[in-house]
Scaffold this motif. Structure first.
Motif, short mmCIF file in Angstrom:
data_model
loop_
_atom_site.label_atom_id
_atom_site.label_comp_id
_atom_site.label_asym_id
_atom_site.label_seq_id
_atom_site.Cartn_x
_atom_site.Cartn_y
_atom_site.Cartn_z
N LYS C 33 0.83 -1.20 0.00
CA LYS C 33 0.00 0.00 0.00
C LYS C 33 0.88 1.26 0.00
CE LYS C 33 -3.71 2.33 2.39
NZ LYS C 33 -4.66 2.34 3.51
N ASP C 34 0.50 2.18 -0.89
CA ASP C 34 1.28 3.41 -1.01
C ASP C 34 0.73 4.46 -0.07
OD1 ASP C 34 3.01 5.34 -1.75
OD2 ASP C 34 2.17 5.66 -3.76
N SER C 35 0.87 4.21 1.23
CA SER C 35 0.39 5.14 2.23
C SER C 35 0.95 4.73 3.57
CB SER C 35 -1.14 5.10 2.27
OG SER C 35 -1.58 5.53 3.55
N ASN C 36 1.03 5.67 4.47
CA ASN C 36 1.53 5.35 5.80
C ASN C 36 0.47 4.71 6.67
OD1 ASN C 36 4.14 5.68 6.64
ND2 ASN C 36 4.04 7.91 6.41
N PHE C 37 -0.75 4.81 6.25
CA PHE C 37 -1.87 4.44 7.09
C PHE C 37 -2.33 3.01 6.75
CE2 PHE C 37 -6.55 4.35 7.56
CZ PHE C 37 -6.59 4.39 8.94
N LYS C 43 -5.68 2.10 -2.30
CA LYS C 43 -5.99 2.83 -3.54
C LYS C 43 -4.81 2.88 -4.49
CE LYS C 43 -9.99 5.41 -2.16
NZ LYS C 43 -10.05 5.79 -0.72
N SER C 44 -3.61 3.02 -3.95
CA SER C 44 -2.47 3.00 -4.87
C SER C 44 -1.38 2.08 -4.29
CB SER C 44 -1.91 4.41 -5.08
OG SER C 44 -1.40 4.88 -3.85
N THR C 46 2.67 0.32 -4.16
CA THR C 46 4.09 0.64 -4.25
C THR C 46 4.93 -0.54 -3.78
OG1 THR C 46 5.83 2.09 -3.50
CG2 THR C 46 4.07 1.65 -1.94
N SER C 229 2.25 0.08 10.52
CA SER C 229 2.74 0.74 9.32
C SER C 229 3.01 -0.33 8.27
CB SER C 229 4.02 1.51 9.64
OG SER C 229 4.91 1.46 8.57
#
Lengths: 357, 332, 261
Positions: C33-37, C43-44, C46, C229
């Motif tokens: 997951k492309d987010s810290n949360f 959604k995007s 990585t 994380s």
């Protein structure tokens, strides 16, 4: 060496018990070099215990074992010049045939050259050249048995022990291997100590058979001795098919014994002893030594009878013949062809051995 | 085993006699005839008694020292008034540590909660896993059994922490379950699964279920199918066959599976911290508390550990004995 | 069994498979997951978190630390475990059942109590918390598993094999190394990998006996306590893949042992 004769193994009064079970009672025995000796008997008779004591896997409770005159009673297996072919062959599954055979040689500190030469010699002697790089599980039963033999012969033992090594083979192969094994023994000139419960095996291969029962020797002699001149009821019944003829001794002289058998007079031979007149004795008569005649034969013993039962056994027929006037006297015999029910039976008195018990 | 046709490098006898021309003995020949080796082995093998003592010495010392030692020391410390000992002070014998367990409900509650949790979850796991094991052992072809079993084993090899974390992601407020429920329109606000008895139970079953599966599977797999066929032949219905044949014969698996799961779930520490909440504090957390806070609370922790250990071992021992007496009962 | 119960049971089985795998799959997914949360939906995507795991020198060094502990403790367990097995599988002697019971003891002690008792014992012996203490605790904890696996294998070794070795001139030491040990090889591989996995995954003992430097599970735990994380997901996924590969390999070598003689 203390012995001047040909003795290679001297078993001197060994006894062994497992808990309350007595496996061997004061066994005395001498085995000559180059002999093929078979210990024969039912399971639990002490034959395997004797073998394991000779191999060093069991310690006797009493007595000594001398190998070439040297006391080896308390030596472990790895310090004895005795090798063994195990019942399940015990080939090392992670080693090739070649490495199985060289195992014992390596531990004799032979050089790699010497080992290679000795292994080649044995493998070609036992016709195993083609299998030297195979693993045990890639071999047939007969091949495994030969590898086990090669491995045990490799360190050049003074005595080779064989623990029912043919038990795992099927009947047809077994007959062939019996002949091979005897041949190998003759050609190597080794002393073979063979243990089996199979009387055919014993009779086919041995120079000498020792029949064991309940930790004791019943009889010790050549195959012919045992077959034709059994000393005890146990030996007579254990080896071959036999008629036991019991009766009172009427007259005994020079080994000829006249017995009153349900009113019939039959003559047998006694060996190494003479029974007293009036004594009750039993004599053994092999089934195939009984002949069939249409009139009274000229043989030493002749009785008239009537066939009451026939069992077809392929090449021959086993029959029960009621003889004399008394119902209980039944003589068993083999016939090849057709015989009428009413017959004369005859046998040589030399073929009827009077038992000592 | 037979698929390793490489000769030992140490021996150097190549198969097929390719390598010749060496006048040295092999490694084992040299070793066994070397003077020091002979001296040692002559000494060791001189008597069977000496041999046995040398063989047995290490295992006996190891199990007494490394296996039993920590437990005995723990029990000893539980009777001391202070540990680790302060400089210049000799700890005195006391029963206070044990007594404090019975005095304060803050200790007793987590203790009984742990027992209830472990017992009920053990039972739940048994009920859940029995059909799985049965299916694997009796309805799957032999060749496929290993494959299907292997598949179940993969999560089993991943540790407690990683699997606990996986459960957190599944059950969190923004976790997969809540997302699905929300997407389906069943809920507006996420259901707080986490940090409750539910999330903890879910996690514990997740962690321990395979310890139930393995013994059950091996017990069921050993029952010859002919037994149930014979029972069917004698007119037993499906339920009777299960109750009178399969179940009694799988009791051994049930016994070891339940014992394993029970002992493991009582000993879990990270899972209740990560998945549980204040209302689900387990005894392992209580015990650990005595070792974290400053001050010499170790003896109390030791006493509580001992109480826990004794309870767990007595309970599982009794259970195994009970099942044992059942197996030796009328069926055999 | 009737057809229906059969179908029902197969449903239970597959539901169980889903139950086991879905949480782990979700965890793997979240690592992308492309987010810290942490949380759905994703959604995007990585790969940064995974790359980060191998770049993070702390994670790499902790990873190596855990590996050293796993390998060392496993070697100790295998040696001691095999030694105990040879003793227990040999001729019977007074107290054998007691030795066996004590051998199995660490396997039946609940994790937290085992950790606590080691902690107290380490203090008695003056062992500092840290690598040595963890290795020691893991080695002790794994011995019972080695003994159970090795004894099962030893029980199938025909007595005649070691007798044949002795008959051919081997003493008991040579016979052990040339005949018994090769026969035990698959069991030792299986037990060894199992021990490594147990050690590598162990949290509670490493937590209580660890010093300043954490093992991998302890690191994940402490990161978790300070917040979830995707980085943790990536670390956990690497652990997951490694253990799964090792486990499958060990399982296969154990199976082969069942087939071979």
């Amino acid at each position: 060496m203390s012995n001047t004769d040909n003795t290679i193994v001297h078993i001197d009064g060994i006894s062994k018990s497992f808990g309350k079970t007595v496996a061997l009672q004061k066994l005395d025995m001498k085995i000559n070099a180059g002999e093929f000796v078979t210990f024969l008997g039912p399971s639990g008779c002490g034959k395997s215990t004797t073998l394991r004591i000779l191999g060093g896997f069991e310690r006797p409770d009493g007595g000594r074992v001398l190998l070439s005159g040297k006391d080896v009673t308390h030596l472990p297996p790895n310090k004895r010049k005795v090798n063994m072919v195990f019942q399940d062959y015990a080939l090392f599954p992670h080693m090739t045939v070649m490495r199985n055979v060289s195992f014992g040689l390596e531990l004799k500190r032979m050089t790699k050259d010497q080992i290679a030469a000795r292994v080649d010699e044995l493998l070609s002697f036992l016709e195993l050249d083609a299998f030297r790089d195979r693993f045990p599980d890639q071999l047939s039963g007969g091949q495994r048995q030969r590898v086990a033999l090669a491995r045990a012969l490799a360190p050049d033992p003074e005595l080779l022990l064989l623990d029912e090594p043919l038990g795992a083979l099927d009947a047809r192969l077994r007959a062939q291997v019996q002949v091979e094994l005897k041949d190998i023994q003759r050609r190597t000139g080794k002393t073979f100590f063979f243990v089996t419960h199979d009387q055919d095996e014993a009779l086919t291969m041995s120079d000498r058979i020792v029949v064991m029962n309940q930790g004791r020797v019943e009889q010790d002699g050549t195959p012919e001795d045992l077959y034709l001149r059994p000393k005890s009821r146990f030996v007579a019944e254990f080896i071959g098919d036999t008629n036991l003829i019991s009766g009172e001794v009427k007259h005994a002289k020079d080994g000829k014994v006249d017995i009153d058998w349900f009113g019939m007079n039959v003559q047998g031979r006694s060996f190494d002893y003479t029974p007293r007149t009036g004594e009750l004795v039993t004599a053994a008569l092999r089934l195939e030594k009984v002949g069939f005649y249409d009139k009274k034969p000229e043989t030493g013993n002749a009785v008239q009878g009537k066939i009451v039962n026939r069992v077809f056994k392929g090449s021959r027929t086993a029959v029960d013949v009621r003889v004399g006037d008394v119902n209980t006297a039944i003589l068993k015999a083999y016939v090849d062809g057709d015989v009428p029910d009413d017959v004369w039976l005859g046998w040589d008195s030399a073929n009827m051995a009077v038992l000592q018990d | 085993m037979s698929t390793t046709p490489k000769p030992d490098a140490a021996d150097g006898i190549a198969p097929g006699g390719a390598t010749r021309g060496s006048d040295r003995p092999t490694f084992w020949g040299r070793l066994t005839h070397a003077g020091p080796y002979r001296a040692v082995t002559d000494f060791v093998f001189a008597s069977t008694r000496r041999q046995f003592i040398l063989l047995a010495a290490l295992p006996i010392v190891w199990v007494l020292f490394a296996h039993l030692g920590p437990i005995l020391q723990m029990i000893r410390v539980s009777f001391l008034d202070s540990y680790p000992p302060a400089v210049g002070y000799t700890p005195q014998f006391t029963l206070d540590n044990w007594a404090s367990f019975f005095k304060e409900s803050i200790f007793i509650k987590p203790f009984f909660r742990t027992l209830m949790f472990s017992l009920s979850l053990t039972f739940a796991t048994l009920v859940l896993i029995y059909p799985v094991a049965y299916f694997l052992a009796r309805h799957v072809k032999r060749d496929n059994q290993m494959l299907l079993l292997l598949m179940l084993l993969i999560p089993f090899w991943v540790g407690e922490i990683v699997r606990t974390y996986a459960i957190m992601i599944l059950l969190g407020n923004t976790g997969a379950v809540n997302l699905i429920l929300k997407t389906l329109g069943l809920i507006d606000r996420p259901i707080p699964f986490m940090f409750t008895g539910f999330s903890l139970s879910f996690g514990i079953v997740y962690l321990t279920s395979l310890y139930m599966l393995m013994p059950l599977y091996s017990a069921l797999e050993k029952i010859p199918p002919t037994y149930t066929e014979a029972a069917a032949d004698l007119g037993a219905g499906a339920w009777t066959r299960f109750r009178r044949v399969t179940l009694p014969l799988s009791l051994e698996g049930i016994s070891s599976g339940c014992t394993l799961v029970f002992l493991i779930s009582t000993g879990l520490y990270a899972t209740p911290i990560l998945l549980g909440g204040p209302s689900t504090t387990l005894f392992s957390q209580t015990i650990a508390g005595f070792f974290h806070v400053a001050g010499d609370k170790w003896p109390t922790g030791a006493a509580f550990s001992t109480i826990m250990l004794l309870t767990a071992l007595i309970l599982s021992g009794t259970f195994m004995k009970l099942i044992g007496s059942l197996t030796r009962g009328p069926q055999k | 069994m009737t057809r229906n119960t059969r179908i029902l049971m197969s449903i239970v089985y597959w539901a169980f498979v889903v139950y086991l795998f879905v949480p782990l799959l979700l965890m793997v997914l979240m690592g992308f997951k492309d987010s810290n949360f942490i949380g759905f939906p994703i959604k995007s995507w990585t790969l940064d978190w995974y790359i980060g795991v191998f770049k993070d020198s702390e994670v790499v060094s902790v990873f190596l630390y855990s590996t050293v502990i796993a390998v060392t403790s496993t070697l100790i367990s295998l040696t001691i475990g095999t030694w105990i097995s040879v003793l227990l599988a040999g001729r019977s002697f007074f107290g054998r059942i007691i030795i066996f019971g004590l051998t199995i003891l660490p396997a039946v002690i609940p994790g937290i109590i085992s950790a606590i008792s080691f902690r107290i014992f380490a203090n008695l012996l003056g062992i500092q918390t840290g690598m040595f203490a963890i290795i020691w605790a893991h080695a002790v904890h794994n011995v019972p598993f080695v003994v159970l696996v090795v004894m099962a294998r030893l029980a199938t070794l025909p007595k005649s094999h070691t007798e044949a070795a002795m008959d051919l001139g081997a003493d008991k030491i040579v016979s052990f190394f040339r005949v018994t040990l090769p026969y035990l090889k698959p069991a030792l591989i299986g037990a060894g990998v199992f021990c490594m996995l147990l050690s590598f995954d162990d949290f509670v003992r490493s937590f209580f006996l660890g010093g300043y430097k954490p093992t991998l599970p302890v690191l994940i735990f402490s990161k978790l306590r300070s917040g979830m994380s995707p980085e943790i997901n990536a670390i956990a996924t690497v652990v997951l893949v490694m253990t799964a590969v090792m486990g499958i390999w060990a399982e296969r070598s154990m199976r082969r042992m069942g087939k071979g003689t």
